[in-house]
Design a protein around this motif. Structure first.
Motif, mmCIF file in Angstrom:
data_model
loop_
_atom_site.group_PDB
_atom_site.id
_atom_site.type_symbol
_atom_site.label_atom_id
_atom_site.label_comp_id
_atom_site.label_asym_id
_atom_site.label_seq_id
_atom_site.Cartn_x
_atom_site.Cartn_y
_atom_site.Cartn_z
ATOM 1 N N THR A 190 -24.838 24.767 -15.196
ATOM 2 C CA THR A 190 -24.187 24.227 -16.313
ATOM 3 C C THR A 190 -23.167 25.637 -17.457
ATOM 4 N N GLU A 191 -22.128 25.047 -17.108
ATOM 5 C CA GLU A 191 -21.527 26.462 -18.363
ATOM 6 C C GLU A 191 -21.023 25.944 -19.394
ATOM 7 N N PHE A 192 -21.549 27.126 -20.693
ATOM 8 C CA PHE A 192 -21.462 26.379 -21.892
ATOM 9 C C PHE A 192 -20.271 26.889 -22.125
ATOM 10 N N SER A 193 -19.558 27.162 -23.331
ATOM 11 C CA SER A 193 -18.525 27.699 -24.429
ATOM 12 C C SER A 193 -18.507 27.283 -26.319
ATOM 13 N N GLY A 194 -18.297 28.193 -27.057
ATOM 14 C CA GLY A 194 -18.165 27.346 -28.284
ATOM 15 C C GLY A 194 -19.220 28.811 -28.784
ATOM 16 N N ALA A 195 -19.634 29.238 -29.817
ATOM 17 C CA ALA A 195 -20.202 29.973 -31.299
ATOM 18 C C ALA A 195 -21.571 29.757 -30.628
ATOM 19 N N TYR A 214 -23.522 8.920 -7.788
ATOM 20 C CA TYR A 214 -22.562 10.239 -7.865
ATOM 21 C C TYR A 214 -21.678 10.454 -8.793
ATOM 22 N N ASP A 215 -20.333 8.924 -8.985
ATOM 23 C CA ASP A 215 -19.718 9.011 -10.233
ATOM 24 C C ASP A 215 -20.524 8.798 -11.419
ATOM 25 N N LEU A 216 -21.668 7.788 -11.392
ATOM 26 C CA LEU A 216 -22.117 7.270 -12.686
ATOM 27 C C LEU A 216 -22.537 8.093 -13.605
ATOM 28 N N GLU A 217 -23.296 9.265 -12.852
ATOM 29 C CA GLU A 217 -24.069 10.549 -12.829
ATOM 30 C C GLU A 217 -22.867 11.626 -13.694
ATOM 31 N N GLY A 218 -21.604 11.622 -12.978
ATOM 32 C CA GLY A 218 -20.348 11.978 -13.118
ATOM 33 C C GLY A 218 -19.795 11.721 -14.728
ATOM 34 N N LYS A 219 -20.233 10.037 -15.081
ATOM 35 C CA LYS A 219 -19.578 10.045 -16.123
ATOM 36 C C LYS A 219 -20.247 10.653 -17.668
ATOM 37 N N LEU A 220 -22.536 9.736 -16.883
ATOM 38 C CA LEU A 220 -22.960 10.643 -18.072
ATOM 39 C C LEU A 220 -23.127 12.307 -18.542
ATOM 40 N N TRP A 221 -23.082 12.846 -17.664
ATOM 41 C CA TRP A 221 -22.174 14.389 -17.536
ATOM 42 C C TRP A 221 -20.641 14.682 -18.609
ATOM 43 N N ALA A 222 -20.422 14.156 -18.455
ATOM 44 C CA ALA A 222 -18.193 13.749 -19.475
ATOM 45 C C ALA A 222 -18.668 13.585 -20.847
ATOM 46 N N ALA A 223 -19.545 12.655 -20.884
ATOM 47 C CA ALA A 223 -20.470 11.750 -22.307
ATOM 48 C C ALA A 223 -20.561 13.405 -22.833
ATOM 49 N N TRP A 224 -21.850 13.615 -22.176
ATOM 50 C CA TRP A 224 -22.733 14.968 -22.654
ATOM 51 C C TRP A 224 -21.717 16.188 -23.001
ATOM 52 N N ASN A 225 -20.790 16.290 -22.031
ATOM 53 C CA ASN A 225 -20.163 17.653 -21.781
ATOM 54 C C ASN A 225 -19.577 17.924 -22.983
ATOM 55 N N ALA A 238 -19.720 23.523 -26.370
ATOM 56 C CA ALA A 238 -18.919 22.671 -25.281
ATOM 57 C C ALA A 238 -19.390 22.973 -23.693
ATOM 58 N N ALA A 239 -19.441 22.100 -23.128
ATOM 59 C CA ALA A 239 -20.598 22.603 -21.671
ATOM 60 C C ALA A 239 -19.610 21.638 -20.320
ATOM 61 N N LYS A 240 -19.779 22.409 -19.176
ATOM 62 C CA LYS A 240 -19.146 21.967 -18.110
ATOM 63 C C LYS A 240 -20.404 22.014 -17.059
ATOM 64 N N MET A 241 -21.158 20.238 -16.893
ATOM 65 C CA MET A 241 -21.880 20.421 -16.088
ATOM 66 C C MET A 241 -21.285 20.189 -14.449
ATOM 67 N N LEU A 242 -21.856 21.263 -13.313
ATOM 68 C CA LEU A 242 -21.973 21.121 -12.376
ATOM 69 C C LEU A 242 -22.689 20.864 -10.651
ATOM 70 N N ILE A 243 -22.957 19.826 -10.934
ATOM 71 C CA ILE A 243 -23.445 19.090 -9.581
ATOM 72 C C ILE A 243 -23.700 20.159 -8.611
ATOM 73 N N GLY A 244 -25.013 19.986 -7.969
ATOM 74 C CA GLY A 244 -24.977 20.794 -6.387
ATOM 75 C C GLY A 244 -24.364 20.312 -5.589
ATOM 76 N N ASP A 245 -24.611 20.531 -4.440
ATOM 77 C CA ASP A 245 -23.636 20.009 -3.128
ATOM 78 C C ASP A 245 -25.438 19.189 -1.993
ATOM 79 N N ASP A 246 -26.635 19.075 -3.105
ATOM 80 C CA ASP A 246 -27.839 18.408 -2.882
ATOM 81 C C ASP A 246 -28.212 16.915 -3.938
ATOM 82 N N PHE A 247 -27.442 16.149 -3.497
ATOM 83 C CA PHE A 247 -27.061 15.300 -4.102
ATOM 84 C C PHE A 247 -27.431 14.218 -3.441
ATOM 85 N N ARG A 248 -29.395 13.999 -3.934
ATOM 86 C CA ARG A 248 -29.721 12.619 -3.300
ATOM 87 C C ARG A 248 -30.162 11.590 -3.686
#
Length: 157
Positions: free
Chosen positions: A117-122, A33-44, A91-101
């Motif tokens: 994922t919620e996006f911001s920007g033109a 879960y932490d690794l996926e969070g870091k992955l998406w922080a890099a993308w976001n 930019a984006a904000k990725m929110l992982i669901g509560d069904d993480f397996r």
């Protein structure tokens, strides 16, 4: 008849694969879960493939399935196509669901979940709901993505 035999053989083969994988412990699940969070922080932050590249295996044989385009073969192709496609300051904000397996076997882990994922920007869409399956493998002590499958339902929930 041949189709029934083939279907039965495939079902048995796939059930063997599923039995070889085990549900990860709570500690392992938290680690991924932490690794996926870091992955998406890099993308976001900037939606730049180069920022997320350290999380991906560099093998030219890996397949990555995205919402669009359909697929990429290897990280180099992914980065080449998606860098200009994502350019523009969004930019984006990725929110992982509560069904993480997480399923684990040796040096391989399969991670699956839904996300929003919620996006911001033109020129950015407002939001995107989807499902993710990531296949991680441990390459010389570091977990790297060797396959990623992102999809979205035809009708958003």
């Amino acid at each position: 008849m041949k189709r029934m035999v083939l279907a039965a053989a495939m079902t048995l083969a796939l059930s063997g694969v599923a039995q070889a994988l085990e549900v990860a412990s709570a500690t392992e699940t938290a680690r991924f879960y932490d690794l996926e969070g870091k992955l998406w922080a890099a993308w976001n932050a900037r939606l730049r493939p180069a920022d997320a590249a350290p999380f991906y295996s560099q093998s030219p044989h890996n397949l990555y399935f995205n919402v669009t385009p359909l697929k990429f073969t290897g990280w180099a192709e992914f980065e080449k196509v998606m860098t200009p496609a994502l350019a523009g300051g969004a930019a984006a904000k990725m929110l992982i669901g509560d069904d993480f397996r997480v399923l684990r076997e040796g040096r391989t882990a399969i991670v699956a979940y839904t996300f929003r994922t919620e996006f911001s920007g033109a020129n950015a869409p407002q939001s995107f709901t989807g499902r993710m399956t990531d296949v991680w493998t441990n390459e010389r002590g570091t977990w790297r993505l060797v396959h990623q499958h992102m999809s979205s339902p035809l009708v958003a929930p």
